[in-house]
Design a protein around this motif. Sequence first.
Motif, PDB file in Angstrom:
ATOM      1  N   GLN A  70      51.691   1.732 122.932  1.00  0.00           N
ATOM      2  CA  GLN A  70      51.474   0.649 123.982  1.00  0.00           C
ATOM      3  C   GLN A  70      52.278   1.115 125.244  1.00  0.00           C
ATOM      4  O   GLN A  70      51.588   0.708 126.427  1.00  0.00           O
ATOM      5  CB  GLN A  70      52.304  -0.698 123.417  1.00  0.00           C
ATOM      6  N   SER A  71      53.234   1.995 125.099  1.00  0.00           N
ATOM      7  CA  SER A  71      54.051   2.359 126.312  1.00  0.00           C
ATOM      8  C   SER A  71      53.010   3.247 127.219  1.00  0.00           C
ATOM      9  O   SER A  71      53.217   3.360 128.312  1.00  0.00           O
ATOM     10  CB  SER A  71      55.148   2.840 126.005  1.00  0.00           C
ATOM     11  N   CYS A 112      50.084  -4.993 133.926  1.00  0.00           N
ATOM     12  CA  CYS A 112      50.260  -5.962 132.516  1.00  0.00           C
ATOM     13  C   CYS A 112      48.929  -6.717 132.727  1.00  0.00           C
ATOM     14  O   CYS A 112      48.338  -7.124 131.489  1.00  0.00           O
ATOM     15  CB  CYS A 112      51.418  -7.016 132.918  1.00  0.00           C
ATOM     16  N   MET A 163      49.029  -7.453 128.842  1.00  0.00           N
ATOM     17  CA  MET A 163      50.266  -7.408 128.012  1.00  0.00           C
ATOM     18  C   MET A 163      51.214  -8.365 128.624  1.00  0.00           C
ATOM     19  O   MET A 163      51.450  -8.276 130.034  1.00  0.00           O
ATOM     20  CB  MET A 163      50.949  -5.927 128.268  1.00  0.00           C
ATOM     21  N   ASP A 196      57.090  -9.475 130.113  1.00  0.00           N
ATOM     22  CA  ASP A 196      58.540  -9.264 129.552  1.00  0.00           C
ATOM     23  C   ASP A 196      58.431  -8.201 128.457  1.00  0.00           C
ATOM     24  O   ASP A 196      59.515  -7.578 128.143  1.00  0.00           O
ATOM     25  CB  ASP A 196      59.070 -10.680 128.698  1.00  0.00           C
ATOM     26  N   GLU A 197      57.002  -8.080 127.810  1.00  0.00           N
ATOM     27  CA  GLU A 197      57.040  -6.889 126.749  1.00  0.00           C
ATOM     28  C   GLU A 197      56.967  -5.547 127.361  1.00  0.00           C
ATOM     29  O   GLU A 197      57.694  -4.634 127.133  1.00  0.00           O
ATOM     30  CB  GLU A 197      55.695  -7.271 126.189  1.00  0.00           C
ATOM     31  N   SER A 243      60.422  -4.254 128.478  1.00  0.00           N
ATOM     32  CA  SER A 243      60.982  -3.802 127.364  1.00  0.00           C
ATOM     33  C   SER A 243      60.555  -2.304 127.294  1.00  0.00           C
ATOM     34  O   SER A 243      61.645  -1.463 126.476  1.00  0.00           O
ATOM     35  CB  SER A 243      60.609  -4.498 126.049  1.00  0.00           C
ATOM     36  N   TYR A 244      59.826  -1.925 127.691  1.00  0.00           N
ATOM     37  CA  TYR A 244      59.562  -0.269 127.595  1.00  0.00           C
ATOM     38  C   TYR A 244      60.099   0.525 129.115  1.00  0.00           C
ATOM     39  O   TYR A 244      60.242   1.560 129.005  1.00  0.00           O
ATOM     40  CB  TYR A 244      57.893   0.076 127.749  1.00  0.00           C
TER      41      TYR A 244
END
Length: 224
Positions: free
Chosen positions: A3-4, A29, A34, A37-38, A41-42
Motif C-alpha cells: 500500500q505504501s 489519496c 485511500m 489518515d491511513e 500513517s505511512y
Amino acid sequence: MTQSDALLDAVQTHVPFDGWSDAALRAACEDIGMPEDEARSYFPRGAVDMAFAYHKRGDAQMVARLNAEDLSQMRFRDRIAHAVRVRLEVSDKELVRRGMALFALPLNAADGSRALWETAGLIWETLGDSSQDVNWYTKRATLSAVYSSTVLFWLGDESPGDEATWAFLDRRIGDVMKFEEVKGKVRGTKAHELFMAGPGRFLDMIRAPGAPRDGYPGQHNPGE
C-alpha cells in the motif's frame, strides 16, 4: 506491491505540480481511494518522509541494477562513476529538484545529509568495499562530495543524453584519484611515519560503526 508503494507511486505523479507536499499527498489519496489518515500513517512527517521514501527507492533500484551487471572488467574508478550514473538514471530530475529544495530547508537538512550519506555508503558496499577503519568514513565523505556536486550539475544539464553530466562526473572522479595517488606516495615516507607515531595515532583507533575493536569487552580473539 504494498500500500505504501502504491501511495508513493501516486504521490510522484503530483510532485511536479505540487512539490513534496500535503497537497500532493491528498491528491494521491483521491487517486487510489485511500483515507488520508491511513496515508499519513505511512508518511507521518508528510513531505519529508515521502521525499526520503522516494530517495530510498532510488537507492534500492541502483543496487539491484549494479548487482545484475558484470563490472569485473571495469577499473574501480570506472565502477564508481558507473554507480553514480546508474543512481541518477533511475531518478526523475523534477522529483529530485523538488526534493533538494525541501532538504535544503534548515529543519530538513539532517535528513538530506542522511540520504546523501546512505547513498554513498550503498555504492561502496555494493561494489565490495570492506574497509573497517578511518577509510570507511573518508571514502563515504569523498563520494558524498562527488555525488552531490554531480547531482547539482545534472539538474541544470540540458545536453543530449546528459552527456555533459557524465563528462563532469568523470572529471570529479579523476580529481579524487589524483588525491589518492598523492596519499599513496606520502604513505610510507619518513614524514608519514613520524605523523602516525605522533598526532596521527588517533586515526588507528577509528573504526567503522559496528566494527570490532581490539581489547574491547565481548570480542572473541581466535586462539584464546
